[in-house]
Design a protein around this motif. Structure first.
Motif, mmCIF file in Angstrom:
data_model
loop_
_atom_site.group_PDB
_atom_site.id
_atom_site.type_symbol
_atom_site.label_atom_id
_atom_site.label_comp_id
_atom_site.label_asym_id
_atom_site.label_seq_id
_atom_site.Cartn_x
_atom_site.Cartn_y
_atom_site.Cartn_z
ATOM 1 N N THR A 1 -22.484 -39.255 -55.363
ATOM 2 C CA THR A 1 -21.152 -38.726 -55.082
ATOM 3 C C THR A 1 -20.960 -38.516 -53.583
ATOM 4 O O THR A 1 -21.807 -37.914 -52.937
ATOM 5 N N TRP A 2 -19.840 -39.004 -53.061
ATOM 6 C CA TRP A 2 -19.579 -38.919 -51.621
ATOM 7 C C TRP A 2 -18.447 -37.929 -51.358
ATOM 8 O O TRP A 2 -17.597 -37.695 -52.235
ATOM 9 N N PRO A 3 -18.410 -37.346 -50.145
ATOM 10 C CA PRO A 3 -17.457 -36.254 -49.872
ATOM 11 C C PRO A 3 -15.993 -36.643 -50.068
ATOM 12 O O PRO A 3 -15.206 -35.852 -50.596
ATOM 13 N N ALA A 4 -15.607 -37.854 -49.662
ATOM 14 C CA ALA A 4 -14.194 -38.219 -49.801
ATOM 15 C C ALA A 4 -13.807 -38.353 -51.272
ATOM 16 O O ALA A 4 -12.647 -38.130 -51.641
ATOM 17 N N PHE B 1 -10.217 -37.577 -43.950
ATOM 18 C CA PHE B 1 -8.799 -37.925 -43.819
ATOM 19 C C PHE B 1 -8.265 -38.338 -45.190
ATOM 20 O O PHE B 1 -8.952 -39.050 -45.932
ATOM 21 N N LEU B 2 -7.053 -37.904 -45.486
ATOM 22 C CA LEU B 2 -6.441 -38.234 -46.778
ATOM 23 C C LEU B 2 -5.055 -38.819 -46.519
ATOM 24 O O LEU B 2 -4.189 -38.147 -45.940
ATOM 25 N N TYR C 1 -4.025 -44.252 -52.716
ATOM 26 C CA TYR C 1 -4.493 -42.911 -52.324
ATOM 27 C C TYR C 1 -5.855 -43.113 -51.696
ATOM 28 O O TYR C 1 -6.794 -43.541 -52.372
ATOM 29 N N PHE C 2 -5.935 -42.820 -50.403
ATOM 30 C CA PHE C 2 -7.047 -43.297 -49.591
ATOM 31 C C PHE C 2 -7.690 -42.132 -48.848
ATOM 32 O O PHE C 2 -7.044 -41.469 -48.033
#
Ligand SMILES: C[S@@+](CC[C@H](N)C(=O)[O-])C[C@H]1O[C@@H](n2cnc3c(N)ncnc32)[C@H](O)[C@@H]1O
Length: 252
Positions: free
Chosen positions: A66-69, A234-235, A194-195
């Motif tokens: 699992t990655w933070p973003a 960043f979102l 959604y990035f």
């Protein structure tokens, strides 16, 4: 060209909380902190009533953890889009073990199954996590290699909501990722991507610069922004330049 897991970079997955944003403004990243293979349960601060079960195993590549973003994007979708995506045709790219897609499948109201995609090496972990969460009827795993022609299922499906978390992490893959985003937005010009990504190297901002030339990129409102932006996250929404971003965004 397809990037094999052996070409994947050794970057740090989740577990770097507390690092200052400035720490990422370097060409050298911190040493990776890898968890051993195992199961985790996540309810995203109570946003899921039944916690998401996720098996993490780096044996197949960096997406096995699992990655933070992914955490930020999953939480964002659950908090702000739980009902807006009901009729959406959802596709996740670079899904890894499937954190975001599975969270959306478990917590959002969906009228049709979503596609969760990654390279072939991640397919069995995606399948394992789909079964673990008993969402076989709501999630379809699929191989989608960035930079290659879109699979026929995806062309037929014409996704209008695309999820991409922590896909900006390996410079040689940037043109491939950009090409896939172009292909997806050409297929469905009203789609919203959604990035979410973490800036680790200066080059990550080159990806964004190139993406800005091709697409409309808009910061997404989120109550946690102050917290995650301090961690270099960043979102954004990414939409086709022909479409007004407000017209294609779901709800906010
Ligand atoms: C850093 S991981 C993020 C995983 C997950 N989205 C998350 O946030 O936890 C990046 C993912 O992109 C996938 N990936 C890298 N290059 C790719 C390519 N050329 N085509 C498709 N997927 C790719 C990797 O296999 C990996 O699962």
């Amino acid at each position: 060209m397809r990037l094999s897991p052996s070409l994947s970079p050794t970057l740090s997955p989740i577990g770097d909380d507390g690092l200052d944003f400035a720490a990422y403004d370097q060409d050298l990243t911190p040493l990776p902190v890898y968890k051993p293979a195992g199961d985790a349960a996540l309810d995203f601060g109570g946003l899921l009533t039944a916690p998401l079960k996720i098996h993490e195993d780096l044996a197949s590549g960096c997406g096995g953890q699992t990655w933070p973003a992914g955490m930020v994007l999953a939480r964002h979708m659950l908090r702000y889009h739980r009902h807006h995506v009901q009729d959406a045709r959802i596709l996740e790219i670079g899904a890894g073990g499937g954190l975001v897609g599975l969270a959306v499948a478990k917590g959002c109201t969906l009228s049709q199954p979503l596609y969760m995609t990654d390279q072939l090496e991640m397919l069995s972990l995606m399948e394992h996590n789909i079964v673990l969460n008993e969402v076989e009827s709501r999630v379809k795993p699929l191989v989608l290699n960035w930079g290659e022609a879109l699979p026929e299922e995806v062309v037929q499906f014409k996704p209008d909501v695309i999820l991409a978390a922590d896909c900006v992490y390996f410079e040689p893959a940037f043109p491939l990722l950009l090409q896939t985003l172009k292909d997806l937005l050409a297929l469905c010009p009203s789609a919203t991507v959604y990035f979410c990504f973490m800036k680790r190297r200066r080059a990550d901002m080159h990806f964004l610069k190139n993406a800005k030339k091709a697409f409309t990129i808009t910061e997404l409102p989120d109550d946690d922004r102050a917290i995650f932006s301090r961690q270099g996250l960043f979102l954004y929404s990414i939409t086709s330049k022909q479409v007004h971003p407000k017209a294609s965004q779901l709800g906010i």
